[in-house]
Design an enzyme around this catalytic site. Structure first.
Site, PDB file in Angstrom:
ATOM      1  N   GLY A 236       0.774  -1.237   0.000  1.00 15.04           N
ATOM      2  CA  GLY A 236       0.000   0.000   0.000  1.00 15.04           C
ATOM      3  C   GLY A 236       0.800   1.279   0.000  1.00 15.04           C
ATOM      4  O   GLY A 236       0.235   2.369   0.107  1.00 15.04           O
ATOM      5  N   PRO A 279       4.615  -5.138  -1.073  1.00  9.03           N
ATOM      6  CA  PRO A 279       4.366  -3.978  -1.927  1.00  9.03           C
ATOM      7  C   PRO A 279       4.176  -4.396  -3.381  1.00  9.03           C
ATOM      8  O   PRO A 279       4.800  -5.355  -3.839  1.00  9.03           O
ATOM      9  CB  PRO A 279       5.649  -3.154  -1.774  1.00  9.03           C
ATOM     10  CG  PRO A 279       6.709  -4.157  -1.439  1.00  9.03           C
ATOM     11  CD  PRO A 279       6.024  -5.262  -0.680  1.00  9.03           C
ATOM     12  N   ARG A 318      -7.408   3.433 -14.861  1.00  6.23           N
ATOM     13  CA  ARG A 318      -7.370   4.073 -13.546  1.00  6.23           C
ATOM     14  C   ARG A 318      -7.997   5.475 -13.548  1.00  6.23           C
ATOM     15  O   ARG A 318      -8.508   5.923 -12.534  1.00  6.23           O
ATOM     16  CB  ARG A 318      -5.934   4.124 -12.996  1.00  6.23           C
ATOM     17  CG  ARG A 318      -5.371   2.725 -12.698  1.00  6.23           C
ATOM     18  CD  ARG A 318      -4.106   2.751 -11.840  1.00  6.23           C
ATOM     19  NE  ARG A 318      -4.396   3.061 -10.461  1.00  6.23           N
ATOM     20  CZ  ARG A 318      -4.245   4.223  -9.884  1.00  6.23           C
ATOM     21  NH1 ARG A 318      -3.758   5.239 -10.586  1.00  6.23           N
ATOM     22  NH2 ARG A 318      -4.556   4.431  -8.625  1.00  6.23           N
ATOM     23  N   TYR A 322     -10.975   5.510 -11.062  1.00  7.53           N
ATOM     24  CA  TYR A 322     -10.704   6.190  -9.784  1.00  7.53           C
ATOM     25  C   TYR A 322     -10.532   7.709  -9.941  1.00  7.53           C
ATOM     26  O   TYR A 322     -10.172   8.377  -8.970  1.00  7.53           O
ATOM     27  CB  TYR A 322      -9.408   5.671  -9.140  1.00  7.53           C
ATOM     28  CG  TYR A 322      -9.212   4.180  -9.114  1.00  7.53           C
ATOM     29  CD1 TYR A 322     -10.035   3.360  -8.351  1.00  7.53           C
ATOM     30  CD2 TYR A 322      -8.174   3.590  -9.830  1.00  7.53           C
ATOM     31  CE1 TYR A 322      -9.830   1.985  -8.313  1.00  7.53           C
ATOM     32  CE2 TYR A 322      -7.959   2.217  -9.792  1.00  7.53           C
ATOM     33  CZ  TYR A 322      -8.795   1.421  -9.031  1.00  7.53           C
ATOM     34  OH  TYR A 322      -8.588   0.066  -8.990  1.00  7.53           O
ATOM     35  N   CYS A 348     -15.423   3.558 -27.079  1.00  4.54           N
ATOM     36  CA  CYS A 348     -16.705   4.232 -27.290  1.00  4.54           C
ATOM     37  C   CYS A 348     -17.399   4.612 -25.992  1.00  4.54           C
ATOM     38  O   CYS A 348     -18.504   4.132 -25.706  1.00  4.54           O
ATOM     39  CB  CYS A 348     -17.593   3.359 -28.147  1.00  4.54           C
ATOM     40  SG  CYS A 348     -16.823   3.112 -29.731  1.00  4.54           S
TER      41      CYS A 348
HETATM   42  N1  LLP Z   1      -1.435  -6.990  -0.378  1.00  2.00           N
HETATM   43  C1  LLP Z   1      -2.761  -7.097  -0.499  1.00  2.00           C
HETATM   44  C2  LLP Z   1      -3.482  -8.049   0.340  1.00  2.00           C
HETATM   45  C3  LLP Z   1      -3.452  -6.298  -1.427  1.00  2.00           C
HETATM   46  O1  LLP Z   1      -4.754  -6.404  -1.524  1.00  2.00           O
HETATM   47  C4  LLP Z   1      -2.728  -5.393  -2.235  1.00  2.00           C
HETATM   48  C5  LLP Z   1      -3.402  -4.576  -3.213  1.00  2.00           C
HETATM   49  C6  LLP Z   1      -1.322  -5.338  -2.084  1.00  2.00           C
HETATM   50  C7  LLP Z   1      -0.710  -6.135  -1.142  1.00  2.00           C
HETATM   51  C8  LLP Z   1      -0.457  -4.419  -2.888  1.00  2.00           C
HETATM   52  O2  LLP Z   1      -0.770  -3.084  -2.670  1.00  2.00           O
HETATM   53  P1  LLP Z   1       0.147  -1.939  -3.324  1.00  2.00           P
HETATM   54  O3  LLP Z   1       1.487  -1.990  -2.646  1.00  2.00           O
HETATM   55  O4  LLP Z   1       0.258  -2.228  -4.782  1.00  2.00           O
HETATM   56  O5  LLP Z   1      -0.596  -0.688  -3.058  1.00  2.00           O
HETATM   57  N2  LLP Z   1      -6.251  -1.389  -8.814  1.00  2.00           N
HETATM   58  C9  LLP Z   1      -5.981  -0.454  -7.741  1.00  2.00           C
HETATM   59  C10 LLP Z   1      -5.148  -1.063  -6.652  1.00  2.00           C
HETATM   60  C11 LLP Z   1      -5.784  -2.252  -6.009  1.00  2.00           C
HETATM   61  C12 LLP Z   1      -4.917  -2.806  -4.926  1.00  2.00           C
HETATM   62  C13 LLP Z   1      -5.459  -4.066  -4.430  1.00  2.00           C
HETATM   63  N3  LLP Z   1      -4.661  -4.673  -3.436  1.00  2.00           N
HETATM   64  C14 LLP Z   1      -5.289   0.765  -8.324  1.00  2.00           C
HETATM   65  O6  LLP Z   1      -5.031   0.789  -9.513  1.00  2.00           O
HETATM   66  O7  LLP Z   1      -5.044   1.726  -7.605  1.00  2.00           O
END
Ligand code: LLP
Length: 420
Positions: A236, A279, A318, A322, A348
């Protein structure tokens, strides 16, 4: 990664983007391989400095492919997968199954079976029902973490918040279901409790929630008398899409997280567990860009200018999903006048927007190229065939080398499963 104009031509490190577009076509995802590697190393170094027992799992969902998985293995990373498809990609790349963990709020029996067959390292159990299912399908002990929900709100888009009480993910530590699930695991035949996992959400730029989660979880562990060998703190960590964004400060942030971990461990007399993080975005987002070719430029006098590119929401979801903002750069530098234009896709839907009010050269016209920055995470992986658009190619550049890691989909592939 360096994205800069050399003789009025935009270059990624030493590579002229125009040459890459000519060779591989557009839309095209271009990654700086060294930038991906350096993010992996940055995460390793923050833990190594503190001589902690740790592992870094990359969240495949941000972007995966056989070559990406091979790179991760070279960088001593572990892997988080959430579907049979992500697991299959990793196994096909030769990644050791014992270094993979399986996430998901609704793993199917078929997925669990497959993961057991390949000898997956860990499951992250997300529900009581899953404990029972796993126990039924396993024929020997299998290690699990329990995904707990610490009930922490984070300041990010609501679609990507996960650690709040009202969530489909995990089991609450506040209403007793997490504790109950651990008891259930302990009483099961083959499901072996190793520890807990939480993930607060994605694109988080502040340190506060990560520290608060540790406070809450340690207090809960202590109160409930639960011993853990592994603590997985999820992913995250936020990245910078535009100048308005703050990047999560990995070095400083983890120095604080680790120091909090150590003090909580002393305070509660809980031995420091093996620490995992997972990450995704922060490993790949800023290492990738998308190249598009401009087609129609439409001026609506006194209203707007629309610059249409040869991709759109099929490879850039995205912004429609979002409202995410990106920086768009003309590949040929124009030192004269620039004007505001909406960069839009060719699909479209009116919501098929790449960037509203981008600043582009006034004379932008068909055949010009534009680059969209910070598209390395959740772009290719969220690409679709909507409008029967083909998924773009993906290339990695490193030093003077360029290699194609995913070919552009062919028209034939679009109907390969169709009954003819
Ligand atoms: N661990 C778990 C359990 C997760 O659900 C996620 C992301 C991560 C790790 C990795 O998170 P990151 O470090 O990438 O923030 N499609 C959305 C993001 C969805 C994330 C879902 N889970 C976007 O484009 O912002």
């Amino acid at each position: 990664m360096t994205l800069a104009y050399i003789n009025n031509e935009l270059h990624l490190n030493d590579h002229a983007l125009e040459d890459l577009a000519k060779q591989y076509g557009t839309p095209l995802f271009v990654y700086d391989e060294d930038a991906i590697r350096s993010q992996c190393r940055k995460y390793h170094s923050v833990f190594e400095q503190e001589s902690l027992d740790y592992s870094i799992s990359y969240a495949s969902k941000a972007f995966t492919s056989v070559q990406m998985v091979k790179l991760l293995q070279e960088e001593d990373m572990k892997l988080d997968v959430v579907s049979a498809g992500e697991l299959y990609t990793a196994i096909q790349a030769g990644f050791p199954a014992s270094h993979i963990h399986f996430h998901g709020n609704n793993k199917t029996a078929e997925e669990i079976q497959y993961a057991l067959e390949v000898g997956i390292g860990l499951f992250v159990v997300d529900a009581m029902d899953e404990v029972a299912l796993l126990d039924r399908l396993a024929d020997q002990p299998i290690d699990v973490l329990l995904r707990i929900n610490p009930g922490i709100d984070v300041n990010t888009h609501s679609y990507i918040q996960t650690g709040q009480e009202d969530s489909k993910f995990g089991l609450s530590i506040h209403n007793g279901t997490a504790f109950e699930a651990i008891r259930m695991i302990q009483e099961s035949r083959y499901v072996n409790f190793k520890g807990v996992h939480y993930h607060l959400g994605s694109q988080i730029d502040e340190e506060g929630p990560f520290l608060k989660a540790l406070d809450v979880v340690f207090e809960w562990l202590s109160k409930s008398g639960i011993d853990i060998e592994i603590l997985n703190m999820g992913g995250g960590y936020g990245v910078r899409y535009t100048e308005a964004d703050t990047r999560y400060p990995i070095e400083k942030g983890f120095a604080n997280i680790i120091s909090r971990l150590k003090s909580l461990s002393t305070e509660y007399g809980i031995p420091l567990p093996h620490i995992m993080i997972e990450p995704g975005r922060s490993i790949v987002a800023e290492a990738g860009i998308t190249l598009y070719e401009v087609g129609v430029v439409k001026d609506i006098p006194g209203v707007s200018r629309y610059v249409s590119v040869d991709g759109g929401m099929s490879d850039h979801i995205r912004t429609p999903l979002y409202g995410a903002e990106y920086e768009v750069m003309a590949v040929k530098e124009n030192k004269t006048q620039s004007m505001d234009a909406h960069v839009v896709g060719k699909l479209c839907e009116s919501g098929d927007i790449v960037r509203k009010n981008a600043s582009l050269p006034e004379d932008v016209s068909r055949g010009d190229l534009v680059a969209v920055r910070t598209t390395g995470a959740y772009h290719y992986s969220m690409a679709s065939n909507y409008n029967q658009m083909r998924k773009p190619a993906v290339i990695f550049v490193t030093g003077a080398d360029v290699r194609e890691v995913i070919r552009r989909q062919s028209l034939a592939q679009l109907i390969e499963n169709d009954m003819i």
